[in-house]
Design an enzyme around this catalytic site. Structure first.
Site, short mmCIF file in Angstrom:
data_model
loop_
_atom_site.label_atom_id
_atom_site.label_comp_id
_atom_site.label_asym_id
_atom_site.label_seq_id
_atom_site.Cartn_x
_atom_site.Cartn_y
_atom_site.Cartn_z
N LYS A 13 0.83 -1.22 0.00
CA LYS A 13 0.00 0.00 0.00
C LYS A 13 0.86 1.27 0.00
O LYS A 13 0.63 2.18 -0.78
CB LYS A 13 -0.95 0.03 1.21
CG LYS A 13 -1.96 -1.11 1.22
CD LYS A 13 -3.03 -0.92 2.29
CE LYS A 13 -2.51 -0.95 3.70
NZ LYS A 13 -1.95 -2.24 4.14
N ARG A 88 -10.33 0.09 8.19
CA ARG A 88 -9.80 -1.24 8.50
C ARG A 88 -10.84 -2.08 9.24
O ARG A 88 -10.54 -3.23 9.58
CB ARG A 88 -8.58 -1.09 9.41
CG ARG A 88 -7.24 -1.32 8.69
CD ARG A 88 -6.17 -0.87 9.66
NE ARG A 88 -4.91 -1.53 9.53
CZ ARG A 88 -3.81 -0.91 9.09
NH1 ARG A 88 -3.85 0.33 8.67
NH2 ARG A 88 -2.66 -1.54 9.08
N ARG A 128 11.62 -5.14 5.08
CA ARG A 128 11.23 -3.74 4.89
C ARG A 128 12.04 -2.82 5.80
O ARG A 128 12.25 -3.11 6.98
CB ARG A 128 9.74 -3.57 5.20
CG ARG A 128 9.29 -2.12 5.14
CD ARG A 128 7.83 -1.99 4.87
NE ARG A 128 6.99 -2.18 6.05
CZ ARG A 128 5.67 -2.03 6.04
NH1 ARG A 128 5.05 -1.70 4.93
NH2 ARG A 128 4.98 -2.24 7.13
N ARG A 163 10.78 -1.28 11.37
CA ARG A 163 9.70 -0.98 12.32
C ARG A 163 9.54 -2.09 13.35
O ARG A 163 9.63 -3.26 13.01
CB ARG A 163 8.38 -0.80 11.57
CG ARG A 163 8.11 0.63 11.18
CD ARG A 163 6.97 0.75 10.21
NE ARG A 163 5.75 0.08 10.63
CZ ARG A 163 4.63 0.06 9.90
NH1 ARG A 163 4.60 0.67 8.73
NH2 ARG A 163 3.56 -0.57 10.32
N ARG A 174 -0.58 -9.02 13.35
CA ARG A 174 -1.17 -8.04 12.42
C ARG A 174 -1.94 -8.74 11.31
O ARG A 174 -2.99 -8.30 10.89
CB ARG A 174 -0.08 -7.14 11.83
CG ARG A 174 0.45 -6.14 12.85
CD ARG A 174 1.71 -5.48 12.37
NE ARG A 174 1.49 -4.58 11.27
CZ ARG A 174 2.45 -4.19 10.41
NH1 ARG A 174 3.68 -4.67 10.55
NH2 ARG A 174 2.18 -3.36 9.44
P1 AMP Z 1 0.17 0.59 9.08
O1 AMP Z 1 1.36 1.46 8.96
O2 AMP Z 1 -0.96 0.98 8.17
O3 AMP Z 1 0.49 -0.88 8.97
O4 AMP Z 1 -0.41 0.80 10.57
C1 AMP Z 1 0.38 0.54 11.71
C2 AMP Z 1 -0.51 0.34 12.93
O5 AMP Z 1 -1.28 1.54 13.16
C3 AMP Z 1 -1.54 -0.77 12.80
O6 AMP Z 1 -1.01 -2.05 13.10
C4 AMP Z 1 -2.57 -0.32 13.84
O7 AMP Z 1 -2.14 -0.56 15.14
C5 AMP Z 1 -2.58 1.20 13.62
N1 AMP Z 1 -3.57 1.61 12.59
C6 AMP Z 1 -3.31 2.16 11.38
N2 AMP Z 1 -4.44 2.41 10.70
C7 AMP Z 1 -5.44 2.00 11.50
C8 AMP Z 1 -6.85 1.95 11.37
N3 AMP Z 1 -7.48 2.38 10.26
N4 AMP Z 1 -7.59 1.46 12.42
C9 AMP Z 1 -6.99 1.04 13.54
N5 AMP Z 1 -5.67 1.02 13.73
C10 AMP Z 1 -4.89 1.49 12.72
#
Ligand code: AMP
Length: 220
Positions: A13, A88, A128, A163, A174
């Site tokens: 993404k 999400r 990554r 990360r 996740r």
């Molecule tokens: P990402 O970078 O999109 O993988 O997001 C990292 C973390 O942020 C996720 O594992 C969640 O803990 C939190 N997060 C990001 N977007 C959302 C969302 N739309 N709803 C809930 N938690 C989120």
């Protein structure tokens, strides 16, 4: 154009968002990036979000919905936007529709669903490396997409990081969270006639070309 990017962690993404953003001239609204910035700044939202993020769990819907609703009101979203990592959950998808209606914003034009096998996800996330500079958002892979100088962001020169939530134990959580809470949204947007399904494996540039063609068809 108003676009939603959907897909498991590691589906690509962030990488594809950078391309779409440049091509269509719309801002990338990454809830993950916004939450990480809030954690780094130690804001109340950041303090609430940190525990969930470290575990690979979702931050509560109301917190994320509020952040996105506020962001969509900003001036740079007037000509379109791209949501990366939101919605999400079903509740977030409903809240997004409500926000769009209440604020008189233009509706979603397309939902790009990046489809990828678990094997590829695990390889991508273990390799990554990301730029911690929240204004940059550069993302690399030690083997498939290395920076020009090892460990250093090509765009801004910051030292790259792996990360904490990309470590294998958290990645499993996740992925389980994605299956349980997010994967159902594919059906929702398919039924709404908005879904563009793209296999996000192989060369990211080729995947990007397919996305671009499909988005242009939707736009015309
Ligand atoms: P990402 O970078 O999109 O993988 O997001 C990292 C973390 O942020 C996720 O594992 C969640 O803990 C939190 N997060 C990001 N977007 C959302 C969302 N739309 N709803 C809930 N938690 C989120």
């Amino acid at each position: 154009m108003n676009i939603v990017l959907l897909g498991a962690p590691g589906a690509g993404k962030g990488t594809q968002a950078q391309r779409i953003k440049d091509e269509f001239g719309i801002p990338q609204i990454s809830t993950g990036d916004m939450l990480r910035a809030a954690v780094a700044a130690g804001t109340p939202v950041g303090l609430e979000a940190k525990g969930f993020m470290d575990k690979g769990a979702l931050v509560p819907d109301e917190v994320v919905v509020a952040i996105v609703a506020e962001r969509l009101q900003q001036e740079d979203c007037a000509k379109g936007w791209m949501l990366d990592g939101f919605p999400r959950t079903e509740a977030q998808a409903v809240a997004l529709d409500e926000t769009i209606q209440k604020s008189g914003l233009a509706p979603i034009d397309a939902v790009v669903y990046l489809k990828v096998s678990e094997e590829v996800v695990l390889d991508r996330l273990s390799g990554r490396r990301v730029c911690p500079n929240t204004e940059c958002g550069g993302t690399y892979h030690v083997r498939n997409m290395p920076p020009k100088k090892e460990g250093i962001c090509d765009k801004c020169g910051t030292a790259l990081i792996h990360r904490k939530d990309d470590q294998p134990e958290t990645v499993k959580d996740r992925l389980a969270t994605y299956e349980k809470s997010t994967s159902g949204l594919v059906g929702r947007y398919k039924d709404a006639g908005l879904l563009i399904e793209v296999v996000s494996e192989g060369d990211p540039a080729d995947v990007g070309k397919v996305i671009s063609e499909e988005l242009r068809k939707k736009a015309s």
